[in-house]
Design a protein around this motif. Structure first.
Motif, PDB file in Angstrom:
ATOM      1  N   VAL A 182       0.832  -1.211   0.000  1.00 14.14           N
ATOM      2  CA  VAL A 182       0.000   0.000   0.000  1.00 14.14           C
ATOM      3  C   VAL A 182       0.869   1.265   0.000  1.00 14.14           C
ATOM      4  O   VAL A 182       0.553   2.247  -0.666  1.00 14.14           O
ATOM      5  CB  VAL A 182      -0.965   0.000   1.214  1.00 14.14           C
ATOM      6  CG1 VAL A 182      -1.705   1.329   1.319  1.00 14.14           C
ATOM      7  CG2 VAL A 182      -1.966  -1.148   1.095  1.00 14.14           C
ATOM      8  N   GLN A 186       6.177   5.667  -1.591  1.00 11.50           N
ATOM      9  CA  GLN A 186       5.983   6.934  -0.868  1.00 11.50           C
ATOM     10  C   GLN A 186       7.296   7.423  -0.268  1.00 11.50           C
ATOM     11  O   GLN A 186       8.236   6.671  -0.112  1.00 11.50           O
ATOM     12  CB  GLN A 186       4.913   6.762   0.222  1.00 11.50           C
ATOM     13  CG  GLN A 186       3.559   6.412  -0.378  1.00 11.50           C
ATOM     14  CD  GLN A 186       2.406   6.541   0.605  1.00 11.50           C
ATOM     15  OE1 GLN A 186       2.482   7.281   1.563  1.00 11.50           O
ATOM     16  NE2 GLN A 186       1.328   5.839   0.333  1.00 11.50           N
ATOM     17  N   TRP A 258      -3.860   1.460  -9.887  1.00 12.51           N
ATOM     18  CA  TRP A 258      -3.244   1.848  -8.613  1.00 12.51           C
ATOM     19  C   TRP A 258      -2.956   3.347  -8.594  1.00 12.51           C
ATOM     20  O   TRP A 258      -3.107   4.028  -7.571  1.00 12.51           O
ATOM     21  CB  TRP A 258      -1.967   1.047  -8.362  1.00 12.51           C
ATOM     22  CG  TRP A 258      -1.443   1.272  -6.988  1.00 12.51           C
ATOM     23  CD1 TRP A 258      -0.415   2.076  -6.625  1.00 12.51           C
ATOM     24  CD2 TRP A 258      -1.962   0.716  -5.766  1.00 12.51           C
ATOM     25  NE1 TRP A 258      -0.244   2.066  -5.261  1.00 12.51           N
ATOM     26  CE2 TRP A 258      -1.191   1.227  -4.713  1.00 12.51           C
ATOM     27  CE3 TRP A 258      -3.012  -0.170  -5.476  1.00 12.51           C
ATOM     28  CZ2 TRP A 258      -1.427   0.892  -3.383  1.00 12.51           C
ATOM     29  CZ3 TRP A 258      -3.242  -0.503  -4.152  1.00 12.51           C
ATOM     30  CH2 TRP A 258      -2.458   0.023  -3.122  1.00 12.51           C
ATOM     31  N   ILE A 262      -3.844   6.363  -5.869  1.00  9.69           N
ATOM     32  CA  ILE A 262      -2.925   7.402  -5.378  1.00  9.69           C
ATOM     33  C   ILE A 262      -3.527   8.780  -5.632  1.00  9.69           C
ATOM     34  O   ILE A 262      -3.565   9.632  -4.738  1.00  9.69           O
ATOM     35  CB  ILE A 262      -1.554   7.271  -6.061  1.00  9.69           C
ATOM     36  CG1 ILE A 262      -0.884   5.958  -5.662  1.00  9.69           C
ATOM     37  CG2 ILE A 262      -0.664   8.472  -5.735  1.00  9.69           C
ATOM     38  CD1 ILE A 262       0.400   5.664  -6.434  1.00  9.69           C
ATOM     39  N   THR A 267      -4.104   6.202  -0.647  1.00  5.34           N
ATOM     40  CA  THR A 267      -2.894   5.555  -0.114  1.00  5.34           C
ATOM     41  C   THR A 267      -2.167   6.437   0.901  1.00  5.34           C
ATOM     42  O   THR A 267      -1.136   6.028   1.433  1.00  5.34           O
ATOM     43  CB  THR A 267      -1.909   5.204  -1.250  1.00  5.34           C
ATOM     44  OG1 THR A 267      -1.432   6.420  -1.833  1.00  5.34           O
ATOM     45  CG2 THR A 267      -2.570   4.359  -2.323  1.00  5.34           C
ATOM     46  N   ASP A 269      -0.799   8.166   4.121  1.00  4.77           N
ATOM     47  CA  ASP A 269      -0.626   7.602   5.469  1.00  4.77           C
ATOM     48  C   ASP A 269      -0.182   8.657   6.477  1.00  4.77           C
ATOM     49  O   ASP A 269       0.250   8.329   7.566  1.00  4.77           O
ATOM     50  CB  ASP A 269       0.406   6.468   5.405  1.00  4.77           C
ATOM     51  CG  ASP A 269       0.362   5.580   6.639  1.00  4.77           C
ATOM     52  OD1 ASP A 269      -0.748   5.208   7.058  1.00  4.77           O
ATOM     53  OD2 ASP A 269       1.444   5.273   7.189  1.00  4.77           O
ATOM     54  N   ALA A 336      -4.496   5.054   4.140  1.00  6.87           N
ATOM     55  CA  ALA A 336      -3.744   3.846   3.771  1.00  6.87           C
ATOM     56  C   ALA A 336      -4.173   2.637   4.603  1.00  6.87           C
ATOM     57  O   ALA A 336      -4.271   1.520   4.084  1.00  6.87           O
ATOM     58  CB  ALA A 336      -2.240   4.096   3.941  1.00  6.87           C
ATOM     59  N   LEU A 339      -7.570   1.530   3.297  1.00 13.00           N
ATOM     60  CA  LEU A 339      -7.408   0.886   1.988  1.00 13.00           C
ATOM     61  C   LEU A 339      -6.840  -0.523   2.153  1.00 13.00           C
ATOM     62  O   LEU A 339      -7.289  -1.476   1.506  1.00 13.00           O
ATOM     63  CB  LEU A 339      -6.491   1.729   1.093  1.00 13.00           C
ATOM     64  CG  LEU A 339      -6.222   1.131  -0.290  1.00 13.00           C
ATOM     65  CD1 LEU A 339      -7.511   0.956  -1.095  1.00 13.00           C
ATOM     66  CD2 LEU A 339      -5.228   2.002  -1.070  1.00 13.00           C
ATOM     67  N   GLN A 340      -5.860  -0.649   3.037  1.00 14.62           N
ATOM     68  CA  GLN A 340      -5.260  -1.968   3.271  1.00 14.62           C
ATOM     69  C   GLN A 340      -6.320  -2.978   3.719  1.00 14.62           C
ATOM     70  O   GLN A 340      -6.366  -4.120   3.233  1.00 14.62           O
ATOM     71  CB  GLN A 340      -4.151  -1.856   4.322  1.00 14.62           C
ATOM     72  CG  GLN A 340      -3.439  -3.173   4.581  1.00 14.62           C
ATOM     73  CD  GLN A 340      -2.345  -3.028   5.633  1.00 14.62           C
ATOM     74  OE1 GLN A 340      -1.748  -1.962   5.790  1.00 14.62           O
ATOM     75  NE2 GLN A 340      -2.066  -4.115   6.350  1.00 14.62           N
TER      76      GLN A 340
END
Lengths: 445, 445
Positions: A182, A186, A258, A262, A267, A269, A336, A339-340
């Motif tokens: 994830v 970054q 993906w 973003i 994503t 965090d 994030a 989403l995970q």
């Protein structure tokens, strides 16, 4: 009798335990496995007579001390951040240490102390890092020995689901820590060098600037750039090389979708969402789409995706973003983390699924006024959900290295990684017998 | 005779100094201005007999102590991070303090101590924050007094170049710290609430999701969302309001082009570029564009920009990205630092240019079963390059507040901001006489 102290019985330890116990008579060794869960240890050692289960806390220096003192070699499969304290103990008690993890600045700083203590701290000897180093150095050293001059080195690696079990529109399942997937890319920009020009790709473009590779029998892959390709110039002795690039493989279509995750902000965090525990997947997605008094979340996402060449909407739909569902119930969660949770529900390996590890190197070099190209690739399939490809490709090089150290076949001391011929050649040869094999092609271009 | 100790003689201190010296006889005050540069102080005080220039280091606690002891009131125009230590001294020596800056958690923590010391620490009394608080609260309190219930509050502010001097394709010039402009919106997502739905906009989409406002006589503006609109619910007593949004004004077209800067990665500040001192603007831009053996940087940027509805290419060209130029010579620079250097060369106010501050509020509320809408806007032009609009709108509320404190007209103690009628009403009234005026419109909808 020699003692190996293995810290941690999770994930890749499966393959280490099996290999070392299979060789326990030949090597006259006893394997001490440390984990808080005795059940986990026994599920992997099968109570083999040459194994011992120790349910001490590996992070408790006093508790581990007597076992460290008895050991001839320590293998740390703990999370990387704990390696430093283990390494300091190994220096204190003069015990060799193996970890599969990247050499941190803190570990690197122990080099001289390790040499003074007469021990080896071998790192980056799993996969990415590990097998990538060894298989690349085998070719780099060969080209150098012939007098060739390396012009370009590109290297790719990816942990994926085996083709037979690839049955979702992402063509992806988690074979390793989902959080790392994830958060992939970054932080700072990804940096590489192409024809002597430094190139930077910021996170928000990372999954939009892709390379494409086809591997015979396994089809097409796309790759996004890894964070720092530049450091491999000095590690591999390729200073001054005009092009160096490392990337991560996904199946075609993954990255474009993906990238939309973003762009939406799913994503991120670095902040916590208000009342995150009350959010359903649908509400979570809607928080990143503009307010509209009547348009549905589905329609707003379609607006957002625009021209949907890669069936991106279908990929979101597969993740159950739109279904009526219960709140996810995770307090103080970042996007994030939420989403995970959504991804893990749908993209985990199912019972019976097998994973796949794919590695691909491409070298271009000049020799005698001619330009040559070597490609080298390895595709490895998992055996089952314990001896996954990820477990085997990380664990087996560690285990073989452990064997070689016990046999006195590695004379190195200090903080090291497997880039010397004496180390990588026998390990690659043995991996080849274990089904982790590279196929090399060479051509003039 | 009363003493005011003003820490810092830069930027907005110009307007504070002029106002307080103009009122020095009436208030029987002497103004002590502290700055490391005597020249800077004298350029603003004009050696007025009621002023003193102190070239001590304001951050040296011992050096400032005798002057603090003598002062009746302290105004800190230092960078915000230094306010805490000044505030602690003010508590120690029981001196009132004014700063135009946001209340930091460290300043907030001093509230009880300030009350016990019997002093006022007034903050957020410049512009954004400051005049925005006061002008919004004037309407919010009025609506509440009528028995109205606020449904929506949107507020915008921007520092821009005055229309007469708006002569570049960005329709923007720096009127404040360029670094803040380059980094605007970085960090967590921007968060607001619309019809009771929490909405988050990540940095990479911030300049793509715009609001549009037209102001009579001044044309069109576009706005991107500020970082945190939510905290204003409790500050303004608007708990439970369904919609609250704060944004920053730019002229149309700016944001779409700025968004491309973000997408390219030019605004990133979290890593340093290799050999940054050797980069020309052209090479800097090229580092973020894909390698191509023959295509020019111009063509690659055009590829990147895609369909160029807002003349984005022209905006890049105006910044001299493509010209042959010398390396910028900034060592260990982040992309953001290099971009700032490029921008400052072309987007600074020229001699004779004037700036403009624009503020716009929109309120929707329910009263007696009907829906009402109030808009309130203020457009203020700078006088010249010393008494800019930014200097006047930040400095004058500070100066008026200082006057009121000396006159004993503010009884508040502790850590405060100007949201009480007793404070904002006289300040707004006096600002109106100084050309900082709001125009209000009300309609049923």
């Amino acid at each position: 009798m020699k003692n190996i102290l293995l810290l941690g019985a999770g994930l890749s330890s499966s393959s280490i335990i099996r290999y070392l116990l299979e060789h326990s008579l030949e090597l006259n060794l006893e394997l001490l496995v440390v984990d808080q869960s005795e059940e986990l240890i026994l599920s992997k050692t099968m109570s083999h007579p040459r194994s011992q289960a120790l349910t001490i806390n590996a992070l408790d220096a006093e508790a581990r001390k007597p076992h460290l003192l008895k050991a001839d070699l320590v293998i740390s499969m703990l999370p990387a951040r704990f390696h430093t304290e283990i390494a300091k103990d190994c220096i204190l008690y003069k015990k060799n240490l193996i970890t599969p993890s990247y050499i941190s600045p803190e570990i690197m700083a122990l080099h001289d102390e390790a040499i003074n203590a007469g021990i080896l701290i071998m790192n980056e000897i799993g996969v990415d890092p590990g097998i990538d180093h060894m298989s690349a150095m085998a070719i780099i050293d060969k080209v150098k020995a012939q007098g060739g001059k390396m012009h370009s080195f590109k290297s790719f690696c990816g942990g994926l689901v085996a083709p037979e079990f690839d049955n979702n529109p992402w063509h992806y399942k988690f074979t390793w820590n989902p959080r790392n997937v994830v958060l992939a890319g970054q932080g700072g920009a990804s940096c590489f060098i192409e024809e002597n020009q430094y190139k930077y790709i910021p996170y928000r473009r990372l999954f939009k600037r892709l390379d494409h590779v086809t591997i015979d029998g396994f089809g097409e892959f796309e790759a996004y750039a890894n964070r720092d390709s530049l450091k491999y110039r000095s590690i591999y002795g390729l200073e001054g090389i005009p092009t160096i690039y490392r990337g991560t493989f996904r199946r075609p279509g993954y990255s474009e979708a993906w990238s939309q995750m973003i762009d939406l902000g799913l994503t991120d965090d670095n902040y916590v969402m208000d009342q995150s525990e009350k959010l359903t997947p649908r509400q979570f997605l809607n928080a990143f789409l503009p307010y509209h008094p009547t348009r549905s979340v589905e329609d707003k996402l379609k607006d957002f995706l625009g021209e949907d060449k890669s069936n991106m909407f279908e990929k979101f739909q597969f993740l159950d973003f739109f279904a009526d569902a219960a709140p996810m119930g995770i307090q103080n969660a970042s996007p994030a983390q939420l989403l995970q949770e959504i991804l893990v529900r749908k993209l985990s390996l199912s019972k019976g699924d097998k994973d796949m590890l794919v590695m691909y190197h491409e070298f271009v070099y000049h020799l005698n006024g001619e330009q040559h190209r070597i490609t080298s690739h390895m595709v490895n399939l998992g055996e089952d959900q314990t001896y996954t490809s990820m477990s085997n490709t990380v664990g087996l090089p560690v285990a073989i290295c452990a064997k070689m150290i016990l046999q006195g076949k590695i004379a190195l001391k200090g903080v090291q990684m497997p880039i010397m011929k004496d180390v990588y050649e026998p390990i690659l040869a043995e991996l080849d017998t274990l089904g982790i094999s590279f196929i090399e092609k060479e051509e003039k271009i």
